[in-house]
Design a protein around this motif. Structure first.
Motif, PDB file in Angstrom:
ATOM      1  N   TYR A  17     -47.582  76.169  51.057  1.00 59.13           N
ATOM      2  CA  TYR A  17     -46.962  77.025  52.065  1.00 59.13           C
ATOM      3  C   TYR A  17     -46.596  76.182  53.281  1.00 59.13           C
ATOM      4  O   TYR A  17     -47.127  75.090  53.480  1.00 59.13           O
ATOM      5  CB  TYR A  17     -47.911  78.145  52.514  1.00 59.13           C
ATOM      6  N   GLY A  18     -45.724  76.706  54.099  1.00 55.83           N
ATOM      7  CA  GLY A  18     -45.377  76.058  55.353  1.00 55.83           C
ATOM      8  C   GLY A  18     -45.700  76.967  56.524  1.00 55.83           C
ATOM      9  O   GLY A  18     -46.261  78.045  56.350  1.00 55.83           O
ATOM     10  N   MET A  19     -45.342  76.508  57.727  1.00 50.94           N
ATOM     11  CA  MET A  19     -45.525  77.315  58.934  1.00 50.94           C
ATOM     12  C   MET A  19     -44.160  77.513  59.584  1.00 50.94           C
ATOM     13  O   MET A  19     -43.482  76.540  59.924  1.00 50.94           O
ATOM     14  CB  MET A  19     -46.485  76.622  59.897  1.00 50.94           C
ATOM     15  N   TYR A  20     -43.769  78.761  59.740  1.00 50.21           N
ATOM     16  CA  TYR A  20     -42.443  79.100  60.234  1.00 50.21           C
ATOM     17  C   TYR A  20     -42.531  80.215  61.277  1.00 50.21           C
ATOM     18  O   TYR A  20     -43.520  80.946  61.330  1.00 50.21           O
ATOM     19  CB  TYR A  20     -41.554  79.583  59.085  1.00 50.21           C
ATOM     20  N   LEU A  79     -51.103  74.829  68.975  1.00 50.39           N
ATOM     21  CA  LEU A  79     -51.647  76.102  68.527  1.00 50.39           C
ATOM     22  C   LEU A  79     -51.237  77.262  69.420  1.00 50.39           C
ATOM     23  O   LEU A  79     -51.152  78.405  68.951  1.00 50.39           O
ATOM     24  CB  LEU A  79     -53.183  76.021  68.463  1.00 50.39           C
ATOM     25  N   ASP A  80     -50.999  77.003  70.716  1.00 49.19           N
ATOM     26  CA  ASP A  80     -50.688  78.128  71.591  1.00 49.19           C
ATOM     27  C   ASP A  80     -49.355  78.789  71.234  1.00 49.19           C
ATOM     28  O   ASP A  80     -49.202  80.004  71.370  1.00 49.19           O
ATOM     29  CB  ASP A  80     -50.726  77.724  73.068  1.00 49.19           C
ATOM     30  N   LEU A  81     -48.379  77.999  70.740  1.00 51.68           N
ATOM     31  CA  LEU A  81     -47.117  78.605  70.314  1.00 51.68           C
ATOM     32  C   LEU A  81     -47.337  79.422  69.042  1.00 51.68           C
ATOM     33  O   LEU A  81     -46.821  80.538  68.912  1.00 51.68           O
ATOM     34  CB  LEU A  81     -46.058  77.528  70.069  1.00 51.68           C
ATOM     35  N   ILE A  82     -48.120  78.884  68.125  1.00 49.50           N
ATOM     36  CA  ILE A  82     -48.431  79.615  66.897  1.00 49.50           C
ATOM     37  C   ILE A  82     -49.210  80.884  67.223  1.00 49.50           C
ATOM     38  O   ILE A  82     -48.957  81.955  66.661  1.00 49.50           O
ATOM     39  CB  ILE A  82     -49.226  78.724  65.929  1.00 49.50           C
ATOM     40  N   GLY A  83     -50.153  80.780  68.160  1.00 46.11           N
ATOM     41  CA  GLY A  83     -50.922  81.954  68.561  1.00 46.11           C
ATOM     42  C   GLY A  83     -50.054  83.018  69.206  1.00 46.11           C
ATOM     43  O   GLY A  83     -50.240  84.216  68.985  1.00 46.11           O
ATOM     44  N   TRP A 100     -60.822  78.047  80.443  1.00 42.28           N
ATOM     45  CA  TRP A 100     -60.328  77.658  79.129  1.00 42.28           C
ATOM     46  C   TRP A 100     -60.134  78.893  78.270  1.00 42.28           C
ATOM     47  O   TRP A 100     -60.887  79.862  78.363  1.00 42.28           O
ATOM     48  CB  TRP A 100     -61.334  76.715  78.460  1.00 42.28           C
ATOM     49  N   ARG A 101     -59.133  78.857  77.426  1.00 39.54           N
ATOM     50  CA  ARG A 101     -58.852  79.984  76.542  1.00 39.54           C
ATOM     51  C   ARG A 101     -58.700  79.514  75.097  1.00 39.54           C
ATOM     52  O   ARG A 101     -58.397  78.350  74.852  1.00 39.54           O
ATOM     53  CB  ARG A 101     -57.589  80.730  76.983  1.00 39.54           C
ATOM     54  N   CYS A 102     -58.917  80.421  74.178  1.00 41.48           N
ATOM     55  CA  CYS A 102     -58.771  80.119  72.753  1.00 41.48           C
ATOM     56  C   CYS A 102     -57.383  79.548  72.508  1.00 41.48           C
ATOM     57  O   CYS A 102     -56.378  80.152  72.902  1.00 41.48           O
ATOM     58  CB  CYS A 102     -58.981  81.385  71.927  1.00 41.48           C
ATOM     59  N   PRO A 103     -57.291  78.397  71.858  1.00 45.22           N
ATOM     60  CA  PRO A 103     -55.988  77.776  71.633  1.00 45.22           C
ATOM     61  C   PRO A 103     -55.096  78.537  70.658  1.00 45.22           C
ATOM     62  O   PRO A 103     -53.898  78.292  70.599  1.00 45.22           O
ATOM     63  CB  PRO A 103     -56.345  76.396  71.079  1.00 45.22           C
ATOM     64  N   VAL A 104     -55.667  79.467  69.910  1.00 46.09           N
ATOM     65  CA  VAL A 104     -54.872  80.237  68.948  1.00 46.09           C
ATOM     66  C   VAL A 104     -54.372  81.544  69.532  1.00 46.09           C
ATOM     67  O   VAL A 104     -53.181  81.833  69.514  1.00 46.09           O
ATOM     68  CB  VAL A 104     -55.680  80.510  67.659  1.00 46.09           C
TER      69      VAL A 104
END
Length: 230
Positions: free
Chosen positions: A11-14, A73-77, A214-218
């Motif tokens: 799989y990929g990430m999109y 990760l923040d963009l993915i989150g 600090w905040r969860c990176p996801v």
């Protein structure tokens, strides 16, 4: 039956985006694949409860941004764990609107493509949309982020709306030594041996020593929403 065998499928990430009149939305997707070359067609799997599903049904258009391996990760989150019903995901995100009116995310993307829906298949919780490619562009060279890399290197988690979600699978993603903490919102595990380099937290930093802001990176949850991992 061992559902872990599914992890051997690639799989990929999109980021998949669409629109409805003057509204836009996007979400993280990992099930995107080419069907034919002539004509060039692709398919995507989208959860029926997601706002993006509603928009694709309305506009019959969608875009796919292929994320780079170094995507934070923040963009993915933002696109994977936030709802477009509550926030504008495109705010402070580099994006564009194509001639068709469909939005596309450019930030941390290697390339993008746009497709017009020609068929759809009801798959229970998800819909499989089949689309003819109407536009595409290579943005930069680089390695695409795979789903395996997202889990094992970036230590990202899977939202329950994803077609690849398996209950309890992320409990295995906790390498390193020391007291680990789990995010109650998205199940991200903070491992002090690994830290959070993207967030400025070097390896070897205990959870207690992390700054209170600090905040969860996801998913962006704050420290108070983390609990000790047994």
């Amino acid at each position: 039956m061992d559902l872990n065998v599914l992890h051997n499928i690639g799989y990929g990430m999109y980021i998949v985006c669409s629109y409805k009149k003057d509204r836009t939305n996007g979400q993280i997707a990992n099930t995107v694949f080419q069907i034919t070359s002539e004509p060039a067609t692709i398919a995507i799997s989208i959860n029926k409860d997601n706002l993006t599903h509603e928009f694709i049904r309305e506009s019959r258009r969608f875009t796919v941004s292929i994320l780079a391996q170094d995507c934070p990760l923040d963009l993915i989150g933002k696109f994977g764990f936030k709802s477009g019903r509550e926030i504008n995901k495109f705010e402070n995100t580099q994006s564009a609107v194509l001639d068709s009116g469909c939005p596309v995310v450019l930030e941390h993307a290697l390339a993008y493509l746009e497709a017009k829906v020609v068929k759809e298949l009801d798959c229970g919780t998800h819909t499989l949309f089949l689309g003819d490619i109407t536009a595409s562009k290579l943005l930069k060279e680089g390695l695409p982020m795979t789903y395996d890399y997202y889990h094992k290197v970036k230590r990202g988690t899977t939202p329950q709306s994803a077609p690849t979600f398996i209950k309890g699978e992320d409990k295995q993603e906790a390498p390193g030594l020391g007291q680990k903490y789990r995010c109650e919102v998205c199940n991200y595990i903070y491992d002090p041996a690994l830290g959070d380099p993207d967030g400025g937290i070097p390896p070897g930093t205990s959870f207690e020593a992390i700054p209170d802001n600090w905040r969860c990176p996801v998913c962006g949850a704050d420290k108070s929403q983390f609990t000790k991992e047994n």
